[in-house]
Design a protein around this motif. Structure first.
Motif, PDB file in Angstrom:
ATOM      1  N   GLN A  56      83.971  30.243  89.799  1.00 55.01           N
ATOM      2  CA  GLN A  56      84.183  29.234  88.829  1.00 55.01           C
ATOM      3  C   GLN A  56      83.271  28.007  88.610  1.00 55.01           C
ATOM      4  O   GLN A  56      82.721  27.639  87.711  1.00 55.01           O
ATOM      5  N   ASP A  57      83.487  27.430  89.938  1.00 57.99           N
ATOM      6  CA  ASP A  57      82.751  26.137  90.181  1.00 57.99           C
ATOM      7  C   ASP A  57      80.994  26.566  90.022  1.00 57.99           C
ATOM      8  O   ASP A  57      80.362  25.580  89.474  1.00 57.99           O
ATOM      9  N   GLU A  58      80.584  27.434  90.693  1.00 57.60           N
ATOM     10  CA  GLU A  58      79.213  28.020  90.704  1.00 57.60           C
ATOM     11  C   GLU A  58      78.854  28.061  89.125  1.00 57.60           C
ATOM     12  O   GLU A  58      77.779  27.579  88.637  1.00 57.60           O
ATOM     13  N   LEU A  59      79.761  28.975  88.379  1.00 58.16           N
ATOM     14  CA  LEU A  59      79.553  29.281  87.112  1.00 58.16           C
ATOM     15  C   LEU A  59      79.487  27.839  85.974  1.00 58.16           C
ATOM     16  O   LEU A  59      78.381  27.570  85.417  1.00 58.16           O
ATOM     17  N   LEU A  60      80.287  26.982  86.505  1.00 59.81           N
ATOM     18  CA  LEU A  60      80.318  25.829  85.651  1.00 59.81           C
ATOM     19  C   LEU A  60      78.984  24.805  85.787  1.00 59.81           C
ATOM     20  O   LEU A  60      78.457  24.087  85.180  1.00 59.81           O
ATOM     21  N   ASP A  61      78.508  24.868  87.367  1.00 55.22           N
ATOM     22  CA  ASP A  61      77.638  24.171  87.579  1.00 55.22           C
ATOM     23  C   ASP A  61      76.263  24.573  86.977  1.00 55.22           C
ATOM     24  O   ASP A  61      75.451  23.677  86.455  1.00 55.22           O
ATOM     25  N   VAL A  62      76.069  26.018  86.998  1.00 49.83           N
ATOM     26  CA  VAL A  62      75.009  26.493  86.446  1.00 49.83           C
ATOM     27  C   VAL A  62      74.904  26.371  84.888  1.00 49.83           C
ATOM     28  O   VAL A  62      73.763  25.990  84.112  1.00 49.83           O
ATOM     29  N   TYR A  63      76.082  26.651  84.126  1.00 51.27           N
ATOM     30  CA  TYR A  63      76.178  26.118  82.644  1.00 51.27           C
ATOM     31  C   TYR A  63      75.663  24.814  82.404  1.00 51.27           C
ATOM     32  O   TYR A  63      75.105  24.696  81.503  1.00 51.27           O
ATOM     33  N   SER A  64      76.339  23.887  83.074  1.00 52.55           N
ATOM     34  CA  SER A  64      75.606  22.435  82.949  1.00 52.55           C
ATOM     35  C   SER A  64      74.274  22.284  82.891  1.00 52.55           C
ATOM     36  O   SER A  64      73.684  21.618  82.078  1.00 52.55           O
ATOM     37  N   LEU A  65      73.838  22.995  83.807  1.00 58.34           N
ATOM     38  CA  LEU A  65      72.181  22.951  84.223  1.00 58.34           C
ATOM     39  C   LEU A  65      71.716  23.567  82.885  1.00 58.34           C
ATOM     40  O   LEU A  65      70.572  22.937  82.442  1.00 58.34           O
ATOM     41  N   TYR A  66      72.103  24.860  82.520  1.00 57.67           N
ATOM     42  CA  TYR A  66      71.387  25.416  81.410  1.00 57.67           C
ATOM     43  C   TYR A  66      71.503  24.518  80.229  1.00 57.67           C
ATOM     44  O   TYR A  66      70.778  24.272  79.085  1.00 57.67           O
ATOM     45  N   LYS A  67      72.874  23.973  79.799  1.00 60.70           N
ATOM     46  CA  LYS A  67      73.024  23.114  78.837  1.00 60.70           C
ATOM     47  C   LYS A  67      72.082  21.836  78.711  1.00 60.70           C
ATOM     48  O   LYS A  67      71.619  21.590  77.448  1.00 60.70           O
ATOM     49  N   ARG A  68      71.776  21.414  79.820  1.00 58.43           N
ATOM     50  CA  ARG A  68      70.908  20.255  80.143  1.00 58.43           C
ATOM     51  C   ARG A  68      69.364  20.617  79.804  1.00 58.43           C
ATOM     52  O   ARG A  68      68.483  19.910  79.268  1.00 58.43           O
ATOM     53  N   THR A  69      68.986  21.974  80.451  1.00 58.05           N
ATOM     54  CA  THR A  69      67.646  22.337  80.286  1.00 58.05           C
ATOM     55  C   THR A  69      67.226  23.306  79.289  1.00 58.05           C
ATOM     56  O   THR A  69      66.038  23.406  78.902  1.00 58.05           O
ATOM     57  N   GLY A  70      68.050  24.264  78.918  1.00 59.98           N
ATOM     58  CA  GLY A  70      67.731  25.272  78.121  1.00 59.98           C
ATOM     59  C   GLY A  70      66.665  26.422  78.700  1.00 59.98           C
ATOM     60  O   GLY A  70      66.112  27.165  77.965  1.00 59.98           O
ATOM     61  N   LEU A  71      66.442  26.292  79.968  1.00 57.81           N
ATOM     62  CA  LEU A  71      65.554  27.235  80.713  1.00 57.81           C
ATOM     63  C   LEU A  71      65.933  28.721  80.727  1.00 57.81           C
ATOM     64  O   LEU A  71      67.037  28.906  81.039  1.00 57.81           O
ATOM     65  N   LYS A  72      65.131  29.619  80.175  1.00 52.67           N
ATOM     66  CA  LYS A  72      65.552  30.910  80.329  1.00 52.67           C
ATOM     67  C   LYS A  72      66.166  31.535  81.759  1.00 52.67           C
ATOM     68  O   LYS A  72      66.902  32.166  81.658  1.00 52.67           O
ATOM     69  N   TRP A  73      65.229  30.928  82.959  1.00 50.37           N
ATOM     70  CA  TRP A  73      65.637  31.620  84.170  1.00 50.37           C
ATOM     71  C   TRP A  73      67.048  31.049  84.599  1.00 50.37           C
ATOM     72  O   TRP A  73      67.545  31.891  85.232  1.00 50.37           O
ATOM     73  N   ILE A  74      67.456  29.921  84.215  1.00 52.95           N
ATOM     74  CA  ILE A  74      68.726  29.376  84.419  1.00 52.95           C
ATOM     75  C   ILE A  74      69.917  30.299  83.519  1.00 52.95           C
ATOM     76  O   ILE A  74      70.952  30.384  84.089  1.00 52.95           O
ATOM     77  N   LYS A  75      69.493  30.583  82.259  1.00 51.92           N
ATOM     78  CA  LYS A  75      70.242  31.270  81.660  1.00 51.92           C
ATOM     79  C   LYS A  75      70.597  32.546  82.073  1.00 51.92           C
ATOM     80  O   LYS A  75      71.769  33.247  82.310  1.00 51.92           O
ATOM     81  N   GLU A  76      69.599  33.293  82.956  1.00 47.59           N
ATOM     82  CA  GLU A  76      69.566  34.634  83.565  1.00 47.59           C
ATOM     83  C   GLU A  76      70.562  34.337  84.725  1.00 47.59           C
ATOM     84  O   GLU A  76      71.485  35.083  85.108  1.00 47.59           O
ATOM     85  N   GLU A  77      70.481  33.331  85.287  1.00 50.22           N
ATOM     86  CA  GLU A  77      71.440  32.924  86.426  1.00 50.22           C
ATOM     87  C   GLU A  77      72.793  32.822  86.125  1.00 50.22           C
ATOM     88  O   GLU A  77      73.732  33.178  86.821  1.00 50.22           O
ATOM     89  N   LEU A  78      72.973  32.036  84.908  1.00 50.77           N
ATOM     90  CA  LEU A  78      74.193  31.912  84.285  1.00 50.77           C
ATOM     91  C   LEU A  78      74.985  33.186  83.969  1.00 50.77           C
ATOM     92  O   LEU A  78      75.960  33.440  84.366  1.00 50.77           O
ATOM     93  N   VAL A  79      74.052  34.319  83.746  1.00 51.78           N
ATOM     94  CA  VAL A  79      74.623  35.587  83.331  1.00 51.78           C
ATOM     95  C   VAL A  79      75.169  36.225  84.415  1.00 51.78           C
ATOM     96  O   VAL A  79      76.054  37.038  84.798  1.00 51.78           O
ATOM     97  N   LEU A  80      74.212  36.024  85.524  1.00 55.19           N
ATOM     98  CA  LEU A  80      74.703  36.551  86.800  1.00 55.19           C
ATOM     99  C   LEU A  80      75.831  35.983  87.242  1.00 55.19           C
ATOM    100  O   LEU A  80      76.929  36.872  87.907  1.00 55.19           O
TER     101      LEU A  80
END
Length: 64
Positions: free
Chosen positions: A24-48
């Motif tokens: 859960q912590d990992e997901l929230l960290d990646v989600y926060s990063l995705y919201k700040r950057t909007g980068l596609k590869w971070i979104k893919e990491e978020l889905v994973l």
């Protein structure tokens, strides 16, 4: 090359709950990063990360 295989060996209920909290912590960290950057590869990491959490807790659902 990074593997998309998740191996988890759990000894007891407390260890399982800790593993869920960690994911859960990992997901929230990646989600926060995705919201700040909007980068596609971070979104893919978020889905994973969401998928890994769903494997631990089939009731878990996440929508972007």
């Amino acid at each position: 090359m990074e593997s998309n295989v998740l191996f988890i060996a759990l000894q007891d209920e407390d260890e399982f709950e800790e593993q869920v909290r960690q994911k859960q912590d990992e997901l929230l960290d990646v989600y926060s990063l995705y919201k700040r950057t909007g980068l596609k590869w971070i979104k893919e990491e978020l889905v994973l990360k969401a998928y890994q959490l769903h494997l631990l807790d089939p009731e878990f659902k996440f929508h972007i």
